[in-house]
Design a protein around this motif. Sequence first.
Motif, PDB file in Angstrom:
ATOM      1  N   TRP A  99     -45.922  55.056  50.816  1.00 41.24           N
ATOM      2  CA  TRP A  99     -47.308  55.334  51.172  1.00 41.24           C
ATOM      3  C   TRP A  99     -47.939  56.164  50.050  1.00 41.24           C
ATOM      4  O   TRP A  99     -47.252  56.895  49.332  1.00 41.24           O
ATOM      5  N   GLU A 100     -49.258  56.058  49.935  1.00 37.09           N
ATOM      6  CA  GLU A 100     -49.994  56.895  48.990  1.00 37.09           C
ATOM      7  C   GLU A 100     -51.066  57.675  49.747  1.00 37.09           C
ATOM      8  O   GLU A 100     -51.903  57.092  50.428  1.00 37.09           O
ATOM      9  N   LEU A 101     -51.015  58.990  49.627  1.00 36.79           N
ATOM     10  CA  LEU A 101     -52.029  59.859  50.220  1.00 36.79           C
ATOM     11  C   LEU A 101     -53.089  60.110  49.157  1.00 36.79           C
ATOM     12  O   LEU A 101     -52.779  60.512  48.035  1.00 36.79           O
ATOM     13  N   ARG A 102     -54.361  59.888  49.517  1.00 32.81           N
ATOM     14  CA  ARG A 102     -55.449  59.939  48.540  1.00 32.81           C
ATOM     15  C   ARG A 102     -56.546  60.876  49.019  1.00 32.81           C
ATOM     16  O   ARG A 102     -56.880  60.899  50.207  1.00 32.81           O
ATOM     17  N   ALA A 103     -57.126  61.608  48.075  1.00 29.88           N
ATOM     18  CA  ALA A 103     -58.213  62.524  48.422  1.00 29.88           C
ATOM     19  C   ALA A 103     -59.222  62.585  47.283  1.00 29.88           C
ATOM     20  O   ALA A 103     -58.860  62.514  46.103  1.00 29.88           O
ATOM     21  N   ALA A 104     -60.495  62.731  47.656  1.00 30.21           N
ATOM     22  CA  ALA A 104     -61.582  62.857  46.678  1.00 30.21           C
ATOM     23  C   ALA A 104     -62.708  63.672  47.285  1.00 30.21           C
ATOM     24  O   ALA A 104     -63.875  63.278  47.249  1.00 30.21           O
ATOM     25  N   ALA A 105     -62.358  64.819  47.873  1.00 26.53           N
ATOM     26  CA  ALA A 105     -63.347  65.741  48.446  1.00 26.53           C
ATOM     27  C   ALA A 105     -64.236  65.079  49.489  1.00 26.53           C
ATOM     28  O   ALA A 105     -65.385  65.470  49.669  1.00 26.53           O
ATOM     29  N   GLY A 106     -63.719  64.039  50.146  1.00 32.82           N
ATOM     30  CA  GLY A 106     -64.455  63.410  51.239  1.00 32.82           C
ATOM     31  C   GLY A 106     -65.368  62.270  50.839  1.00 32.82           C
ATOM     32  O   GLY A 106     -66.037  61.694  51.694  1.00 32.82           O
ATOM     33  N   PHE A 107     -65.422  61.905  49.549  1.00 34.00           N
ATOM     34  CA  PHE A 107     -66.296  60.822  49.093  1.00 34.00           C
ATOM     35  C   PHE A 107     -65.672  59.475  49.414  1.00 34.00           C
ATOM     36  O   PHE A 107     -64.742  59.046  48.736  1.00 34.00           O
ATOM     37  N   THR A 108     -66.143  58.845  50.454  1.00 29.76           N
ATOM     38  CA  THR A 108     -65.719  57.555  51.007  1.00 29.76           C
ATOM     39  C   THR A 108     -64.346  57.627  51.666  1.00 29.76           C
ATOM     40  O   THR A 108     -63.463  58.352  51.216  1.00 29.76           O
ATOM     41  N   ARG A 109     -64.193  56.860  52.714  1.00 26.89           N
ATOM     42  CA  ARG A 109     -62.905  56.811  53.410  1.00 26.89           C
ATOM     43  C   ARG A 109     -61.829  56.197  52.521  1.00 26.89           C
ATOM     44  O   ARG A 109     -60.662  56.580  52.595  1.00 26.89           O
ATOM     45  N   ARG A 110     -62.205  55.208  51.714  1.00 31.55           N
ATOM     46  CA  ARG A 110     -61.200  54.550  50.875  1.00 31.55           C
ATOM     47  C   ARG A 110     -60.482  55.532  49.966  1.00 31.55           C
ATOM     48  O   ARG A 110     -59.272  55.421  49.744  1.00 31.55           O
ATOM     49  N   ALA A 111     -61.218  56.482  49.397  1.00 30.60           N
ATOM     50  CA  ALA A 111     -60.619  57.442  48.475  1.00 30.60           C
ATOM     51  C   ALA A 111     -60.055  58.652  49.195  1.00 30.60           C
ATOM     52  O   ALA A 111     -59.520  59.554  48.547  1.00 30.60           O
ATOM     53  N   ASN A 112     -60.163  58.688  50.514  1.00 29.95           N
ATOM     54  CA  ASN A 112     -59.701  59.841  51.294  1.00 29.95           C
ATOM     55  C   ASN A 112     -58.888  59.383  52.498  1.00 29.95           C
ATOM     56  O   ASN A 112     -59.069  59.854  53.612  1.00 29.95           O
TER      57      ASN A 112
END
Length: 333
Positions: free
Chosen positions: A111-124
């Motif tokens: 699995w890959e956990l992804r985060a971008a300060a909440g910008f879009t669900r895809r990146a978070n």
Amino acid sequence: MEITGGGRLEVRITPADVGKRVSIRRLSTASAPGDKFTDTVGVLTSWDDGVVLITRRNGESVRIPEGTLVAGKVVPAAPARRRGPAASYEELARVSARAWQPVESERLGEWELRAAAGFTRRANSALPLGDPGRPLDEALSYVREWYAARDLPPYIQTATGAEGTQELLCAGLEERGWVREVTAEVHVGGLAPVGDLAADVDRVVLSRSFDEPWLRRYKRFGVPGPHVLEVLAGGPSVWFASVPGSGDAPAAIGRCVVDGRWAGFMAVEVDPEHRRRGLATAVMTALARQALAEGASAAWLQVEDDNDSARALYGGMGFAAHHAYHHYRYGPA
């Protein structure tokens, strides 16, 4: 449906078939005359306590009392595609993930956990493409803690409707209190037909970067911070398109990421005052020609399930749905 030599319908599925794609017929609860039976096709995701759970292609779960079954059989994992490039779910999932990269990520098994300060669900959201390396409940607990540490709601992105998708995981998430919030579809098509469209591409400006006017047309995501800029700029070979307008923002914009044989289209937006003038088609065509020049041959894009106008536009270009994808959230909205 399975019909015996004597013409009698027969149920030829059992709880041992959980995880397989099935077609069943059940007694209908509809009151309309003649609606005696209802047919359902999807993945058998559970069969417990006298209830059969089927997950359809669009991610919808159908609960069926065992006593209403009149026929059923296992069917091929996915129907044969009639148009568009052949592709597995995993290939498309990895390509689309590279086209919309997070600011921060961490591996949890496969699995890959992804985060971008909440910008879009895809990146978070967590992208589960295999075994997390620990029991599911432990993995989900780790996901919740990881996002809580970043003051973000925990999301998991899953898919249904194609060979190798995650109907069983979707059912497991729902059993554990995760709620499906958003559903969209990934569509695929040949790239050359898009590049061959008779569009006014002379109006389209292509660039390796975006500027403030481009971002103003992309205003639906609010005031852009560094995380927004990083996500938009990330990818193997990224191109931005714009059609100059009369105001302080372009009349139309688009983004394309070229990755091997694939070209992914995103952020195609048109000023409401300039719609129905072929600008979206011009943007797509110009980007497609650039991707063809880089050796790509296939295209993909994502369409939310309630965007009928986009479906019509892309369908006319030769795109067809490949699979549905969903974002599951844990906890209160």
